[in-house]
Design a protein around this motif. Structure first.
Motif, PDB file in Angstrom:
ATOM      1  N   GLY A  19      43.428 -30.858 -25.808  1.00  0.00           N
ATOM      2  CA  GLY A  19      43.244 -32.498 -26.145  1.00  0.00           C
ATOM      3  C   GLY A  19      43.969 -33.509 -26.575  1.00  0.00           C
ATOM      4  O   GLY A  19      43.116 -34.466 -26.848  1.00  0.00           O
ATOM      5  N   ILE A  20      44.462 -33.303 -26.673  1.00  0.00           N
ATOM      6  CA  ILE A  20      46.555 -34.465 -26.991  1.00  0.00           C
ATOM      7  C   ILE A  20      46.919 -34.498 -25.626  1.00  0.00           C
ATOM      8  O   ILE A  20      47.756 -33.223 -25.083  1.00  0.00           O
ATOM      9  N   SER A  56      41.685 -36.910 -26.244  1.00  0.00           N
ATOM     10  CA  SER A  56      40.977 -38.203 -27.369  1.00  0.00           C
ATOM     11  C   SER A  56      42.142 -38.673 -27.599  1.00  0.00           C
ATOM     12  O   SER A  56      41.882 -40.100 -28.165  1.00  0.00           O
ATOM     13  N   VAL A  57      43.940 -38.626 -27.922  1.00  0.00           N
ATOM     14  CA  VAL A  57      44.661 -38.779 -28.590  1.00  0.00           C
ATOM     15  C   VAL A  57      46.076 -39.035 -27.261  1.00  0.00           C
ATOM     16  O   VAL A  57      45.831 -37.025 -26.862  1.00  0.00           O
ATOM     17  N   VAL A  58      46.813 -39.763 -27.746  1.00  0.00           N
ATOM     18  CA  VAL A  58      47.581 -39.573 -26.312  1.00  0.00           C
ATOM     19  C   VAL A  58      49.199 -39.758 -27.444  1.00  0.00           C
ATOM     20  O   VAL A  58      49.491 -40.941 -28.379  1.00  0.00           O
ATOM     21  N   LEU A  59      50.046 -39.179 -26.624  1.00  0.00           N
ATOM     22  CA  LEU A  59      51.722 -39.551 -27.374  1.00  0.00           C
ATOM     23  C   LEU A  59      52.816 -39.788 -26.702  1.00  0.00           C
ATOM     24  O   LEU A  59      52.511 -39.392 -25.578  1.00  0.00           O
ATOM     25  N   LYS A 105      41.717 -45.293 -26.736  1.00  0.00           N
ATOM     26  CA  LYS A 105      41.720 -43.978 -27.819  1.00  0.00           C
ATOM     27  C   LYS A 105      43.155 -44.110 -27.760  1.00  0.00           C
ATOM     28  O   LYS A 105      44.147 -44.835 -28.004  1.00  0.00           O
ATOM     29  N   PRO A 106      43.395 -43.517 -29.698  1.00  0.00           N
ATOM     30  CA  PRO A 106      44.600 -43.671 -30.560  1.00  0.00           C
ATOM     31  C   PRO A 106      46.014 -43.416 -29.323  1.00  0.00           C
ATOM     32  O   PRO A 106      45.766 -42.325 -28.750  1.00  0.00           O
ATOM     33  N   MET A 207      40.560 -36.255 -33.916  1.00  0.00           N
ATOM     34  CA  MET A 207      40.197 -35.977 -33.207  1.00  0.00           C
ATOM     35  C   MET A 207      38.830 -35.525 -33.576  1.00  0.00           C
ATOM     36  O   MET A 207      37.716 -35.167 -33.775  1.00  0.00           O
ATOM     37  N   GLU A 208      38.551 -34.998 -35.620  1.00  0.00           N
ATOM     38  CA  GLU A 208      37.926 -34.806 -36.465  1.00  0.00           C
ATOM     39  C   GLU A 208      36.892 -36.190 -36.080  1.00  0.00           C
ATOM     40  O   GLU A 208      36.688 -36.229 -36.943  1.00  0.00           O
TER      41      GLU A 208
END
Ligand code: 2NE
Length: 270
Positions: A19-20, A56-59, A105-106, A207-208
């Motif tokens: 999900g990342i 959910s999250v992007v790096l 999304k963060p 993500m929680e």
């Protein structure tokens, strides 16, 4: 940890795990400087991150242990911008900055080395910055014939204050990760070999949390700074939520059924 490729690009890597999404500027030969092709590919990847429901999250990071990103590639800096393969001058990294800010999304900047010039602005516009202890931060524009008076200046000042922002731009010095953390533009500094684990842990914690709550708080924090455009973003989210309500559905149904809408039954909250 096994990252799975999402799609093929030439100057970036685009992968996912649990999900990342991880977007890596992949030009270590040039300290991960970006060309118009790099920024085009970054735009494609961030658009896909927006569309992919399971992300959910992007790096955002750079290849290797030397540089996160050293800004625009000076080899292709020409008159009017950075020259693309067709000879067109572009400043398309500005569009990437907007995409990162607008992504609901963060986005975590995983700063693995030099974050310099336009590369420094890229980490700034991410929601969070986690840096390895070898990271170095700074602007070079006034030294090399450039500047970013947009987010690179005004958003920087919101984060570090006016005096520090002017120091960073006017003197073009370099700052350690610890100094950047003290200035408030880095959330946490970790040893290089902890960097990815730390970022994944932060991503998994987020993500929680409720994704819609994170989306709304990001839009709200943007709105305070982005004027009419920021309000438009927040208002768009409010409209999206309104459309989930029976009250909004009733209006549309009534129009199609050629009758007066009956809004009386819907609650008017105090
Ligand atoms: C990043 C930094 C501080 C690293 O210094 P150092 O001494 O550790 O490495 P070196 O030798 O400078 O870099 C290794 C190789 O990468 C290339 C260098 O030219 C060098 O190549 P060779 O000499 O081995 O052939 N390289 C590094 N950065 C590059 C770049 N941006 N473009 C092309 N090649 C690059 C040091 O390298 C540095 O200060 N780099 C330049 C940073 C910079 O001024 N960037 C542009 C700022 S303007 C901008 O990004 C911008 C903007 O202001 C507004 C809108 C859009 C963009």
């Amino acid at each position: 940890r096994e990252w799975k490729k999402i799609s093929d690009f030439e100057e970036i890597l685009f992968e996912e795990y649990n999900g990342i999404a991880k977007i890596t500027i992949n030009r270590p030969r040039y300290c991960n400087a970006f060309t118009p092709k790099t920024t085009w590919e970054l735009s494609q990847a961030f658009s896909l991150c927006r569309e992919m429901q399971h992300i959910s999250v992007v790096l955002l990071t750079g290849t290797g242990d030397k540089a996160f990103c050293s800004g625009g590639d000076m080899n292709v800096k020409g008159r009017g911008g950075y020259i693309d393969g067709d000879g067109v001058p572009r400043l398309s990294v500005l569009d990437v900055q907007m995409q990162i800010r607008r992504l609901p999304k963060p986005v975590i900047a995983m700063v693995n080395g030099y974050a310099i010039g336009g590369g420094h602005v890229l980490h700034l516009v991410c929601d969070l910055t986690i840096a390895s202890d070898n990271a170095v931060f700074g602007q070079t524009g006034p030294k090399v014939g450039s500047f970013d008076a947009g987010f690179g200046a005004s958003y920087l000042a919101r984060i570090v204050g006016q005096k520090k922002a002017r120091e960073i731009w006017f003197l073009c010095r370099q700052y350690t990760a610890e100094e950047a953390e003290r200035m408030g533009m880095v959330n946490k500094v970790v040893p290089f070999d902890r960097l990815e684990d730390e970022c994944v842990e932060w991503a998994e914690t987020m993500m929680e949390r409720s994704p819609l709550a994170l989306r709304m708080i990001k839009a709200g924090l943007n709105a305070e700074l982005d004027g009419q455009a920021g309000i438009q973003e927040l208002a768009g989210d409010a409209t999206m939520l309104y459309y989930f309500l029976d009250e909004a559905q009733e209006g549309g149904r009534a129009f199609l059924e050629k009758r007066k809408p009956d809004f009386k039954k819907y609650p008017k909250m105090p």
